[in-house]
Design a protein around this motif. Structure first.
Motif, PDB file in Angstrom:
ATOM      1  N   ASP A 253       0.845  -1.189   0.000  1.00  0.00           N
ATOM      2  CA  ASP A 253       0.000   0.000   0.000  1.00  0.00           C
ATOM      3  C   ASP A 253       0.883   1.243   0.000  1.00  0.00           C
ATOM      4  N   ASN A 254       0.448   2.299  -0.648  1.00  0.00           N
ATOM      5  CA  ASN A 254       1.235   3.526  -0.746  1.00  0.00           C
ATOM      6  C   ASN A 254       1.064   4.439   0.469  1.00  0.00           C
ATOM      7  N   LEU A 255       0.094   4.139   1.330  1.00  0.00           N
ATOM      8  CA  LEU A 255      -0.213   5.011   2.472  1.00  0.00           C
ATOM      9  C   LEU A 255       0.743   4.764   3.635  1.00  0.00           C
ATOM     10  N   ASP A 256       1.474   5.797   4.011  1.00  0.00           N
ATOM     11  CA  ASP A 256       2.342   5.747   5.187  1.00  0.00           C
ATOM     12  C   ASP A 256       1.454   5.864   6.427  1.00  0.00           C
ATOM     13  N   PRO A 257       1.392   4.827   7.275  1.00  0.00           N
ATOM     14  CA  PRO A 257       0.492   4.882   8.428  1.00  0.00           C
ATOM     15  C   PRO A 257       0.905   5.907   9.487  1.00  0.00           C
ATOM     16  N   PHE A 258       2.122   6.381   9.448  1.00  0.00           N
ATOM     17  CA  PHE A 258       2.582   7.352  10.444  1.00  0.00           C
ATOM     18  C   PHE A 258       2.216   8.778  10.074  1.00  0.00           C
ATOM     19  N   SER A 259       2.230   9.093   8.791  1.00  0.00           N
ATOM     20  CA  SER A 259       1.917  10.451   8.353  1.00  0.00           C
ATOM     21  C   SER A 259       0.506  10.577   7.784  1.00  0.00           C
ATOM     22  N   GLY A 260      -0.071   9.439   7.358  1.00  0.00           N
ATOM     23  CA  GLY A 260      -1.380   9.471   6.716  1.00  0.00           C
ATOM     24  C   GLY A 260      -1.339   9.989   5.284  1.00  0.00           C
ATOM     25  N   VAL A 261      -0.149   9.984   4.683  1.00  0.00           N
ATOM     26  CA  VAL A 261       0.045  10.516   3.337  1.00  0.00           C
ATOM     27  C   VAL A 261       0.471   9.376   2.396  1.00  0.00           C
ATOM     28  N   GLN A 262       0.039   9.455   1.153  1.00  0.00           N
ATOM     29  CA  GLN A 262       0.358   8.444   0.144  1.00  0.00           C
ATOM     30  C   GLN A 262       1.757   8.708  -0.431  1.00  0.00           C
ATOM     31  N   VAL A 263       2.799   8.199   0.230  1.00  0.00           N
ATOM     32  CA  VAL A 263       4.170   8.528  -0.182  1.00  0.00           C
ATOM     33  C   VAL A 263       5.146   7.358  -0.226  1.00  0.00           C
ATOM     34  N   LEU A 264       4.737   6.156   0.151  1.00  0.00           N
ATOM     35  CA  LEU A 264       5.727   5.078   0.260  1.00  0.00           C
ATOM     36  C   LEU A 264       6.404   4.758  -1.066  1.00  0.00           C
ATOM     37  N   SER A 265       5.738   5.018  -2.189  1.00  0.00           N
ATOM     38  CA  SER A 265       6.366   4.756  -3.492  1.00  0.00           C
ATOM     39  C   SER A 265       7.586   5.647  -3.719  1.00  0.00           C
ATOM     40  N   ARG A 266       7.689   6.719  -2.970  1.00  0.00           N
ATOM     41  CA  ARG A 266       8.837   7.632  -3.099  1.00  0.00           C
ATOM     42  C   ARG A 266       9.917   7.364  -2.044  1.00  0.00           C
ATOM     43  N   GLY A 267       9.759   6.248  -1.330  1.00  0.00           N
ATOM     44  CA  GLY A 267      10.689   5.909  -0.254  1.00  0.00           C
ATOM     45  C   GLY A 267      12.022   5.389  -0.757  1.00  0.00           C
TER      46      GLY A 267
ATOM     47  N   SER B  12      10.087   5.122   4.644  1.00  0.00           N
ATOM     48  CA  SER B  12       9.201   6.231   4.334  1.00  0.00           C
ATOM     49  C   SER B  12      10.023   7.493   4.083  1.00  0.00           C
ATOM     50  N   PRO B  13       9.684   8.260   3.047  1.00  0.00           N
ATOM     51  CA  PRO B  13      10.436   9.479   2.782  1.00  0.00           C
ATOM     52  C   PRO B  13      10.162  10.584   3.806  1.00  0.00           C
ATOM     53  N   LEU B  14       9.118  10.426   4.617  1.00  0.00           N
ATOM     54  CA  LEU B  14       8.784  11.476   5.585  1.00  0.00           C
ATOM     55  C   LEU B  14       9.422  11.256   6.945  1.00  0.00           C
ATOM     56  N   HIS B  15       9.106  10.139   7.590  1.00  0.00           N
ATOM     57  CA  HIS B  15       9.592   9.916   8.950  1.00  0.00           C
ATOM     58  C   HIS B  15      10.623   8.799   9.040  1.00  0.00           C
ATOM     59  N   LYS B  16      10.935   8.194   7.914  1.00  0.00           N
ATOM     60  CA  LYS B  16      12.004   7.196   7.762  1.00  0.00           C
ATOM     61  C   LYS B  16      11.744   5.844   8.418  1.00  0.00           C
ATOM     62  N   GLN B  17      10.491   5.535   8.819  1.00  0.00           N
ATOM     63  CA  GLN B  17      10.214   4.195   9.309  1.00  0.00           C
ATOM     64  C   GLN B  17      10.405   3.219   8.149  1.00  0.00           C
ATOM     65  N   VAL B  18      10.950   2.050   8.466  1.00  0.00           N
ATOM     66  CA  VAL B  18      11.278   1.057   7.445  1.00  0.00           C
ATOM     67  C   VAL B  18      10.215  -0.049   7.440  1.00  0.00           C
ATOM     68  N   PHE B  19       9.725  -0.364   6.232  1.00  0.00           N
ATOM     69  CA  PHE B  19       8.713  -1.391   6.050  1.00  0.00           C
ATOM     70  C   PHE B  19       9.265  -2.526   5.200  1.00  0.00           C
ATOM     71  N   SER B  20       8.931  -3.755   5.574  1.00  0.00           N
ATOM     72  CA  SER B  20       9.296  -4.920   4.778  1.00  0.00           C
ATOM     73  C   SER B  20       8.473  -4.917   3.494  1.00  0.00           C
ATOM     74  N   LEU B  21       9.130  -5.141   2.370  1.00  0.00           N
ATOM     75  CA  LEU B  21       8.409  -5.272   1.102  1.00  0.00           C
ATOM     76  C   LEU B  21       7.797  -6.664   0.959  1.00  0.00           C
ATOM     77  N   VAL B  22       8.176  -7.595   1.834  1.00  0.00           N
ATOM     78  CA  VAL B  22       7.655  -8.958   1.804  1.00  0.00           C
ATOM     79  C   VAL B  22       6.393  -9.086   2.659  1.00  0.00           C
ATOM     80  N   SER B  23       6.451  -8.585   3.897  1.00  0.00           N
ATOM     81  CA  SER B  23       5.336  -8.752   4.837  1.00  0.00           C
ATOM     82  C   SER B  23       4.526  -7.489   5.067  1.00  0.00           C
TER      83      SER B  23
ATOM     84  N   GLU C 183       8.820   0.003  14.237  1.00  0.00           N
ATOM     85  CA  GLU C 183       7.736   0.212  15.196  1.00  0.00           C
ATOM     86  C   GLU C 183       6.812  -1.006  15.178  1.00  0.00           C
ATOM     87  N   PRO C 184       7.047  -1.991  16.048  1.00  0.00           N
ATOM     88  CA  PRO C 184       6.175  -3.174  16.066  1.00  0.00           C
ATOM     89  C   PRO C 184       4.704  -2.778  16.221  1.00  0.00           C
TER      90      PRO C 184
END
Length: 107
Positions: A42-56, A69-80, A86-87
């Motif tokens: 999903d493109n929605l960053d759950p921390f900022s509420g903005v559609q930006v993960l594709s620009r990460g 994330s390009p905004l707050h830099k939280q790292v998301f697995s592309l697999v899971s 942030e658990p």
């Protein structure tokens, strides 16, 4: 998977870069990693509420492909889709395949 939606040609995806595709009314971030594998979250960053993960920033953590994330830099697995910093936070992961040179997302 009952329905595959073509989003772009495989060659249009640059390694280690993301693109955003509108799939069945949802913004999906599509990535091609350095080894040629494609991923869709999903493109929605759950921390900022903005559609930006594709620009990460695409990378790896302990051998697992990730996007920061390009905004707050939280790292998301592309697999899971799980947030590795942030658990308890995650983004949806979508089925993806390459068929005849076309990248397709399953809905």
């Amino acid at each position: 998977m009952s329905n595959w939606i073509p989003v772009c040609g495989y060659q249009a995806l640059l390694p280690e870069r993301g693109v955003c595709a509108l799939v069945d009314g949802r913004q999906v971030a599509v990535f091609r990693t350095f080894d040629g594998t494609v991923h869709a979250i999903d493109n929605l960053d759950p921390f900022s509420g903005v559609q930006v993960l594709s620009r990460g920033i695409v990378g790896t953590r302990r051998g697992e492909p990730t996007v920061a994330s390009p905004l707050h830099k939280q790292v998301f697995s592309l697999v899971s889709g799980e947030c590795l910093d942030e658990p308890g936070f995650s983004v949806p992961v979508y089925p993806i395949r390459v068929d005849g040179g076309l990248v397709q997302i399953g809905v």
